[in-house]
Design an enzyme around this catalytic site. Structure first.
Site, short mmCIF file in Angstrom:
data_model
loop_
_atom_site.label_atom_id
_atom_site.label_comp_id
_atom_site.label_asym_id
_atom_site.label_seq_id
_atom_site.Cartn_x
_atom_site.Cartn_y
_atom_site.Cartn_z
N LEU A 1 7.64 -17.66 18.34
CA LEU A 1 6.52 -18.59 18.46
C LEU A 1 5.24 -17.78 18.72
CD1 LEU A 1 5.75 -21.48 18.25
CD2 LEU A 1 6.38 -21.83 20.64
N HIS A 2 4.67 -17.28 17.66
CA HIS A 2 3.60 -16.29 17.73
C HIS A 2 2.32 -16.78 18.45
CE1 HIS A 2 5.80 -13.91 14.73
NE2 HIS A 2 5.82 -14.95 13.92
#
Ligand code: RIB
Ligand code: CA
Length: 336
Positions: free
Chosen positions: A263-264
């Site tokens: 989940l950048h």
């Protein structure tokens, strides 16, 4: 500043962030939605007492510009924050041809969201002009730039009007890779790879920079339990997040054999809300812009083996449980 230990640097940041806690921190979100960008935008919009989103500037990246604009508009509408203007920015990198990532994000860039077309249009004017005008406007607080995509808009604004640099608190970015390498080529991460010339301008600007590389985001995995926690909120926002992450993770799960997708971009907003979930250190970061073999690689001097100046606070680790707990807690504020 020498390469302080991780703890001392993160404490420095915590102290500065705590000072700004007395009133909402003004930010501009530059973004290429993208499901992970969308969750980052939702996180910021869910916390108006801590973060004042002055505007959202869309850039070509994960998908072409018309779609990144449309997706940003859909997200502010979902959050019932259509008071926040969305501007269309650069539709291609400064020098190189545009490379997109539908193979990760789907044809719309927001596959899995369940959202229809937004009712609103983008605000008038170009995103770069909005960035310049907003930063030059008189205010008693400098503005933080949260860069979630290729740095084309930011670099173009810095080149066109260098005076804006004095009004920028810091640029907090998702991009690059250290020991994790790249996710487009062996050395280059997507945001930097798409526009390495823009990245070189930003990293050479002398501004206060904060970087969330793949080394951090690949430890923030959307496991089934974490996705279920969003769905269990039972809200349109929670269902949208769960749907987007359920689609978004499949590419990385297949590629890396991981238990979820990285989940950048929400790590950028999490840094503003609670930097203690992260640890990092001041480093020198340079961008490869010459060799096709290593084009867009972030050359991060983590072990301080050169005498190049420490131009960036680079994070290398994250407390993933605390990160996701923060995310679920805040997304729950979006009750509609
Ligand atoms: O490499 C991951 C980054 O590229 C994320 O910001 C993702 O949204 C894409 O922009
Ligand atoms: Ca992005």
């Amino acid at each position: 500043m020498s390469n302080a230990s991780d703890d001392s640097v993160s404490k420095i940041r915590v102290s500065s962030n705590r000072l700004s806690k007395s009133r909402p921190r003004p930010i501009i979100i530059d973004t290429d939605p993208g499901q992970d960008d969308a969750v980052a935008i939702m996180l910021a919009l869910a916390c108006p007492e801590e973060i004042e989103v002055l505007g959202i500037t869309a850039v070509a990246g994960n998908v072409p510009l018309p779609l990144t604009v449309k997706n940003a508009l859909s997200i502010v509408q979902l959050c019932q924050r259509t008071d926040v203007p969305v501007f269309a920015g650069c539709d291609r990198p400064m020098v190189r041809p545009l490379v997109t990532a539908e193979y990760v994000h789907g044809a719309t860039g927001l596959n899995g969201s369940g959202l229809g077309d937004p009712a609103q249009e983008a605000a008038d004017g170009h995103a770069v002009d909005f960035i310049i005008t907003t930063l030059l406007a008189e205010r008693d607080q400098k503005v933080t730039i949260c860069a979630l995509g290729p740095l084309t808009n930011i670099a173009t604004a810095l080149e066109r009007e260098p005076a804006i640099a004095a009004q920028i608190e810091e640029i907090v970015m998702m991009g690059g890779g250290l020991f994790e390498g790249g996710n487009v080529t062996p050395g280059a991460e997507f945001n930097i790879y798409v526009d390495p010339q823009a990245a070189a301008i930003v990293f050479g600007s002398g501004l206060a920079l904060v970087l969330m590389p793949l080394d951090v985001t690949h430890k923030a995995l959307t496991t089934p339990e974490r996705i279920e926690a969003f769905r269990a909120l039972g809200s349109p926002a929670g269902n949208c997040v769960a749907g987007m992450l359920g689609f978004f993770e499949r590419f990385d799960v297949e590629k890396y054999g991981s238990v979820g997708g990285p989940l950048h971009d929400p790590t950028v907003i999490a840094y503003l809300l609670d930097p203690n979930v992260l640890t990092g250190r001041l480093c020198n970061v340079e961008i490869e812009t010459e060799s096709e073999l290593t084009m867009g690689t972030t050359v991060i001097d983590w072990w301080n083996v050169t005498d190049r100046p420490n131009n960036c606070l680079v994070f290398g680790d994250i407390d993933a449980e605390a990160f996701f707990a923060l995310l679920v807690e805040r997304i729950a504020f979006l009750t509609h």
